[in-house]
Write an enzyme that holds these catalytic residues in place. Structure first.
Site, PDB file in Angstrom:
ATOM      1  N   ARG A   1       0.831  -1.195   0.000  1.00 49.03           N
ATOM      2  CA  ARG A   1       0.000   0.000   0.000  1.00 49.03           C
ATOM      3  C   ARG A   1       0.874   1.256   0.000  1.00 49.03           C
ATOM      4  NH1 ARG A   1      -1.832   1.244   4.101  1.00 49.03           N
ATOM      5  NH2 ARG A   1      -0.766  -0.193   5.512  1.00 49.03           N
TER       6      ARG A   1
ATOM      7  N   LYS B   1      -8.504  -3.110   1.205  1.00 47.54           N
ATOM      8  CA  LYS B   1      -8.379  -2.127   2.266  1.00 47.54           C
ATOM      9  C   LYS B   1      -9.249  -0.903   2.028  1.00 47.54           C
ATOM     10  CE  LYS B   1      -5.585  -4.378   4.929  1.00 47.54           C
ATOM     11  NZ  LYS B   1      -6.146  -5.027   6.147  1.00 47.54           N
TER      12      LYS B   1
ATOM     13  N   HIS C   1      -9.246  -4.565  12.973  1.00 43.14           N
ATOM     14  CA  HIS C   1      -8.171  -5.129  12.144  1.00 43.14           C
ATOM     15  C   HIS C   1      -7.595  -6.297  12.926  1.00 43.14           C
ATOM     16  CE1 HIS C   1      -4.032  -4.658  10.043  1.00 43.14           C
ATOM     17  NE2 HIS C   1      -4.844  -5.390   9.320  1.00 43.14           N
TER      18      HIS C   1
ATOM     19  N   SER D   1       1.101  -6.063  10.514  1.00 43.04           N
ATOM     20  CA  SER D   1       1.705  -7.020   9.594  1.00 43.04           C
ATOM     21  C   SER D   1       3.004  -7.571  10.178  1.00 43.04           C
ATOM     22  CB  SER D   1       1.994  -6.329   8.259  1.00 43.04           C
ATOM     23  OG  SER D   1       2.602  -7.202   7.357  1.00 43.04           O
TER      24      SER D   1
ATOM     25  N   LYS E   1      -0.661 -12.493  13.069  1.00 47.14           N
ATOM     26  CA  LYS E   1      -2.126 -12.459  13.109  1.00 47.14           C
ATOM     27  C   LYS E   1      -2.753 -13.608  12.314  1.00 47.14           C
ATOM     28  CE  LYS E   1      -3.592  -8.628  11.469  1.00 47.14           C
ATOM     29  NZ  LYS E   1      -4.114  -8.911  10.118  1.00 47.14           N
ATOM     30  N   THR E   2      -2.278 -13.796  11.085  1.00 45.98           N
ATOM     31  CA  THR E   2      -2.808 -14.871  10.245  1.00 45.98           C
ATOM     32  C   THR E   2      -2.319 -16.233  10.730  1.00 45.98           C
ATOM     33  OG1 THR E   2      -2.981 -13.436   8.307  1.00 45.98           O
ATOM     34  CG2 THR E   2      -2.878 -15.791   7.900  1.00 45.98           C
TER      35      THR E   2
ATOM     36  N   ASP F   1      -8.326 -11.270   9.027  1.00 45.47           N
ATOM     37  CA  ASP F   1      -7.860  -9.876   8.919  1.00 45.47           C
ATOM     38  C   ASP F   1      -8.866  -8.811   9.331  1.00 45.47           C
ATOM     39  OD1 ASP F   1      -5.766  -8.069   8.223  1.00 45.47           O
ATOM     40  OD2 ASP F   1      -6.780  -7.623   6.345  1.00 45.47           O
TER      41      ASP F   1
ATOM     42  N   ARG G   1       2.959 -12.109  -0.953  1.00 47.53           N
ATOM     43  CA  ARG G   1       1.616 -12.390  -0.435  1.00 47.53           C
ATOM     44  C   ARG G   1       0.942 -13.512  -1.218  1.00 47.53           C
ATOM     45  NH1 ARG G   1      -0.825  -9.427   4.053  1.00 47.53           N
ATOM     46  NH2 ARG G   1       0.501  -7.599   4.369  1.00 47.53           N
TER      47      ARG G   1
END
Length: 536
Positions: free
Chosen positions: A60, A201, A221, A239, A243-244, A258, A323
């Site tokens: 981003r 996003k 988030h 990131s 988290k994932t 997410d 990704r």
């Protein structure tokens, strides 16, 4: 029959100003995969996934994200370096230029929706210049059935034109790329960048305004999963904090990885229909669920593959932000539909590269609000050009780039829910122990999983705790399947004076960052700030 299987239907998009376009409507993932290959825009990996290069932008671009300042947003949005205002007339003119650019071209149109809870469903129409961008939308948004598509009425429109380059001097942008939200016209306009994360996003940012302002719902988030006992767990984190990875637990059903909402009716729901995971250094041993999800229907971004289609997940020559996107159904153990009950435990994940924070700590309500507003993690050497030592990173609510309102608004809603429902909040450091990055070692994923399992099993409810000297955090003295000596970070450092100095340094960084929020914080939150008092 899923809508994605339809191959012959088409629609007119003239009403959006895109004239004489060849419209590919609601193509299947397989068709979009094939078109991407045929157009030379992608390669196929040996695992069946589509591999694309997003071009100039591999992440981003926060400085090129704008919100139109109008009657809807003027008095509600927290304007500044994160939410940058954009003139409504400039938006209208730029939108017209983009639609003229897309006219007479082949485009890809997809109807989908966000929010798995039917009461909060947001219908979305996505218009993409590239087939693989449309495949990303198929993966990441929720997929309506053929019946749901009958009379489909889109509330929000996404127009995505990576090949269109803005003229900053004329169009009001900073440079040639842009991602602009217009809440009055309900349009997300994206141009000049092929990075697909801008698509998802954009809608996440829109929901972060819509849900708290109009629906009394907290947007988050975070990732979420649910156990056999029906207890929901939520994982906030920036990131690279896990988290994932940590939400993909074979013993628990994944709600989502997410973006979620926590409703006034006390349910947690996924915004999305897919996952968007980092794949740097991915292995079947460390992250089996994600590794197995990379197959036909998945899209790999900016990875290096050889002539036989073998992916080298350790190669970061294009970007560290490699990704993969895939439908959530690529994960075996998922919650269907993607809904859960009130969480009993919330985890704040941080990757502390300074080796200061404990691997696990229980937070008071004041500390929970303080750390939620702070949203701390650390960048390590090599992640960005010029980063040679660990650097503090603060992102309010663990997602500041996507939060249009003032962070204390989200913290207030979270705090109220925690108090009403007696939710436990834990700080989990997935970063370094025994020294800073380059000296200490990263905390073992095996130990982090064991800590989270112990919490979810209730094994730390009656534990003994020590208090961290600087941050005031409650650290358990023992945890099943975790060496006790790592639970107090200072004990893992050979040079205790160096630890004290580093702890004071990090505390000062926290306090300096929080000055921007102090005016809106109550005494309980302010009292939760770290105290840099240790002397060598």
């Amino acid at each position: 029959m899923a809508a994605s299987n339809q191959t012959t239907n088409t629609i007119s998009i003239d009403q959006y100003g895109i004239k004489n376009a060849k419209v590919n409507y609601q193509l299947s993932a397989k068709q979009l995969h094939q078109q991407s290959l045929q157009k030379g825009q992608a390669k196929q990996a040996d695992n069946g996934a589509l591999a694309v290069n997003t071009g100039e932008f591999t992440g981003r671009s926060p400085l090129d994200r704008f919100i139109v300042k109008d009657a809807v947003t003027q008095d509600k949005v927290w304007w500044g370096d994160i939410n940058i205002p954009f003139d409504a007339d400039k938006f209208d003119a730029l939108y017209d230029k983009v639609t003229v650019y897309l006219s007479d071209k082949e485009v890809y149109v997809r109807d989908s929706y966000a929010c798995a809870d039917p009461q909060y469903k947001l219908n979305i129409r996505v218009i993409n210049e590239y087939p693989w961008s449309n495949m990303f939308a198929y993966n990441m948004f929720l997929r309506p059935t053929a019946t749901e598509l009958e009379g489909f009425d889109p509330e929000w429109l996404i127009v995505n034109a990576p090949g269109f380059m803005a003229d900053a001097a004329v169009d009001g942008t900073r440079q040639h790329n842009f991602a602009i939200l217009n809440f009055e016209r309900k349009i997300a306009l994206i141009g000049g960048t092929g990075y697909t994360g801008e698509i998802k996003k954009g809608i996440f940012s829109a929901l972060n305004f819509i849900l708290p302002v109009y629906k009394n719902t907290l947007p988050m988030h975070c990732s979420a999963n649910v156990g056999e006992d029906g207890q929901t767990a939520i994982f906030f984190g920036l990131s690279g904090t896990g988290k994932t990875t940590l939400s993909a637990d074979p013993k628990r059903r994944l709600i989502g990885d997410d973006e979620h909402g926590w409703t006034a009716e006390n349910t947690v729901f996924n915004f999305e229909g897919g996952c968007y995971a980092k794949v740097i250094n991915l292995s079947a041993e460390n992250e089996p669920d994600i590794f197995k999800a990379i197959k036909s229907g998945a899209i790999l971004e900016n990875v290096i593959i050889d002539d036989q289609g073998v992916v080298d997940y350790t190669n970061i020559s294009i970007t560290q932000n490699t990704r993969v996107s895939y439908p959530i159904t690529h994960i075996d153990n998922i919650q269907q539909p993607s809904l859960g009950k009130n969480p009993k435990n919330i985890f704040f994940l941080t990757a502390d590269a300074f080796g200061v924070l404990p691997p696990i700590a229980k937070l008071t309500p004041g500390q929970a609000a303080y750390h939620f507003i702070s949203g701390y993690t650390a960048k390590v050497a090599g992640t960005e050009a010029g980063v040679t030592e660990p650097q503090t990173t603060f992102s309010a609510c663990f997602g500041a780039p996507f939060m249009p309102l003032h962070p204390t608004k989200y913290a207030e809603i979270l705090g109220n829910k925690m108090q009403v429902h007696n939710v436990n909040v834990w700080l989990i450091n997935t970063g370094w122990s025994g020294g800073v990055y380059g000296v200490g070692k990263r905390i073992s994923l095996k130990y982090t999983r064991a800590m989270i399992t112990a919490i979810l099993n209730g094994e730390l409810e009656d534990a003994e705790y020590n208090t961290h000297e600087v941050f005031g955090l409650q650290m358990p003295t023992a945890c099943p399947n975790v060496p006790s000596e790592i639970l107090s970070p200072k004990n893992t450092w050979t040079d205790k004076d160096s630890y004290n100095s580093k702890a004071n340094e990090l505390a000062d960084a926290f306090n300096k960052n929080f000055t921007q929020f102090a005016e809106n914080a109550n005494d309980e939150i302010l009292d939760a700030a770290p105290k840099s008092t240790i002397k060598n």
